[in-house]
Design an enzyme around this catalytic site. Structure first.
Site, PDB file in Angstrom:
ATOM      1  N   LYS A 170      -2.964  13.225  -0.103  1.00  0.00           N
ATOM      2  CA  LYS A 170      -2.430  13.975   0.782  1.00  0.00           C
ATOM      3  C   LYS A 170      -2.025  15.479  -0.168  1.00  0.00           C
ATOM      4  O   LYS A 170      -2.502  16.140   0.876  1.00  0.00           O
ATOM      5  CB  LYS A 170      -1.117  13.140   0.513  1.00  0.00           C
ATOM      6  CG  LYS A 170      -0.575  11.930   1.135  1.00  0.00           C
ATOM      7  CD  LYS A 170      -0.900  11.295   2.413  1.00  0.00           C
ATOM      8  CE  LYS A 170      -1.415  10.069   2.614  1.00  0.00           C
ATOM      9  NZ  LYS A 170       0.257   9.494   1.901  1.00  0.00           N
ATOM     10  N   TRP A 229       7.759   5.073   5.039  1.00  0.00           N
ATOM     11  CA  TRP A 229       7.956   4.754   4.022  1.00  0.00           C
ATOM     12  C   TRP A 229       8.896   4.137   2.713  1.00  0.00           C
ATOM     13  O   TRP A 229       8.837   3.164   2.422  1.00  0.00           O
ATOM     14  CB  TRP A 229       7.327   6.189   3.122  1.00  0.00           C
ATOM     15  CG  TRP A 229       5.605   6.412   3.999  1.00  0.00           C
ATOM     16  CD1 TRP A 229       5.285   7.224   4.547  1.00  0.00           C
ATOM     17  CD2 TRP A 229       4.475   5.052   3.685  1.00  0.00           C
ATOM     18  NE1 TRP A 229       3.929   7.050   4.876  1.00  0.00           N
ATOM     19  CE2 TRP A 229       3.425   6.119   4.659  1.00  0.00           C
ATOM     20  CE3 TRP A 229       3.927   4.087   3.387  1.00  0.00           C
ATOM     21  CZ2 TRP A 229       2.010   5.649   4.308  1.00  0.00           C
ATOM     22  CZ3 TRP A 229       3.210   3.732   2.922  1.00  0.00           C
ATOM     23  CH2 TRP A 229       2.039   3.976   3.871  1.00  0.00           C
ATOM     24  N   ASP A 252       9.807   9.245  -3.607  1.00  0.00           N
ATOM     25  CA  ASP A 252       8.462   9.120  -3.721  1.00  0.00           C
ATOM     26  C   ASP A 252       8.523  10.306  -2.862  1.00  0.00           C
ATOM     27  O   ASP A 252       8.655  10.741  -1.533  1.00  0.00           O
ATOM     28  CB  ASP A 252       8.219   8.361  -2.691  1.00  0.00           C
ATOM     29  CG  ASP A 252       7.615   8.020  -1.160  1.00  0.00           C
ATOM     30  OD1 ASP A 252       6.102   9.223  -1.633  1.00  0.00           O
ATOM     31  OD2 ASP A 252       6.557   7.580  -0.845  1.00  0.00           O
TER      32      ASP A 252
END
Ligand code: PLP
Length: 362
Positions: free
Chosen positions: A200, A105, A176
């Site tokens: 999530k 990511w 993030d």
């Protein structure tokens, strides 16, 4: 309905109590005669839902008063563009953004940022296969960088920061936190910007949170799209355009549920226990392997490999037969991955551990 445990990395398991409440309120929210999906985002009913969600999230994360909570769209990947578009105006051009590359990511964030600025990868764990967070002493930060970006939980690689990075001078720290927000205590004041896709650990896909310090709301580049301009979104209380109303409603139910459980400190204790249970089982038998350094092992996403990978399909089929779902690893890394977010009960982790032991025994 059969009892299953869903280990999906996202969209992911939600608390059963929240889904039951949503089902009960689906056709008629609090006697309004309307589903939340049918309400105007500017009507009193939805405004009440939105304000309660914001208040509860602020309390759960102890968000200081000088931060705005923005309910946005575009996902985590959207923020990879939205962050530079909103922050690069504060740096002398050509600006440089610092990154710590700890997995898939943060790698995607680097790639997107290159469209807007120079990028300096201050540290990378790529050489060791993304199995640790590079120690902060080794980071080669740029003096006067526009900001420093980190991904504090790498969902695919299973690597989690166990510390909040420190920055030099007034360089904002951007994190993030898509896959571990609300799973552990965080000192929000150490960050300039925190963002997270909801799917999530918060609620349905389609909602993205951005928590932005007040002084960072006004540094957008002129080309920043109007709907993604943090100042404009903040001034409109996240209703510049139609927000993802149903996703905000479910997120609000999740926040209220977390408060009932005792807040982030309580859920963090459970998460530590769940992770300990699973990693202990994986380490106990050399039939399984997790390569991440112990201090960097994610409490939320646990990738693992069978020593004999020809048994992968058999393992997954057996798991599914027992109601242990979505354990297949991300296609980029293979193997298995168990995501054990807030809403995964400890009974689910225990059921997985029992299966791990039984399968290895066979
Ligand atoms: C899932 C995820 C993303 C991507 O989110 P989208 O909503 O699909 O854009 C970004 N960062 C992290 C850490 C994630 O886990």
């Amino acid at each position: 309905m059969t009892q299953v445990f869903n280990f999906s990395a996202g969209p992911a398991v939600l608390p059963k109590a929240v889904l039951q409440q949503a089902a009960a309120e689906m056709l008629d929210w609090h006697g309004s005669g309307m589903s939340v999906m049918e309400m105007s985002h500017r009507g009193p009913e939805f405004i009440a839902i939105y304000e309660q969600a914001e208040t509860d999230l602020r309390e759960l994360l102890a968000v200081p008063v000088n931060y705005r909570i923005l309910f946005m769209q575009g996902g985590g990947l959207g923020q990879n563009a939205i962050v530079p578009l909103n922050l690069l105006g504060r740096a002398a051009q050509p600006a440089t953004i610092d990154f710590v590359h700890t997995g898939s990511w943060s790698g995607k964030s680097v790639k997107e940022a290159k469209r807007y600025a120079n990028v300096n990868v201050a540290a990378s764990a790529e050489a060791n296969g993304f199995t640790a967070v590079p120690p902060q002493e080794t980071w080669r930060l740029t003096p006067g960088a526009a900001y420093l970006h980190v991904c504090t939980n790498e969902t695919i690689d299973g690597v989690e920061f166990d510390f909040a990075p420190t920055v030099q001078g007034d360089v904002p720290l951007v994190a993030d936190m898509s896959s571990h927000i609300l799973s552990r205590s965080v000192d929000v004041a150490k960050y300039g910007v925190i963002f997270a896709g909801a799917q999530k650990n918060i609620g349905p896909a389609g909602l993205t949170l951005a928590i932005v310090r007040d002084d960072l709301l006004d540094s957008a580049l002129p080309i920043c799209p109007g709907v993604f301009n943090w100042r404009a979104v903040a001034d409109a209380d996240s209703m510049l355009n139609t927000p993802p109303t149903y996703a905000i409603y479910i997120a609000g139910l999740v926040f209220a549920h977390l408060k009932r459980l005792g807040g982030v400190a309580a859920i963090e204790r459970t998460n530590i226990e769940k992770a300990r249970l699973l990693y202990t089982a994986l380490d106990a038998d050399d039939f399984y392997r997790n390569r991440v350094a112990p201090e960097a092992r994610s409490r939320m996403n646990v990738p693992f490999y069978l020593r004999d990978e020809s048994l992968n399909d058999l393992f997954l089929a057996g798991a599914k037969a027992r109601g242990l779902l979505q354990l297949k690893g991300h296609k980029s890394v293979g193997g298995m991955r168990a995501s054990i977010y807030n809403a995964m009960p400890i009974e689910g982790v225990q059921a997985l551990v029992d299966y791990l032991n039984e399968f290895a025994g066979r």
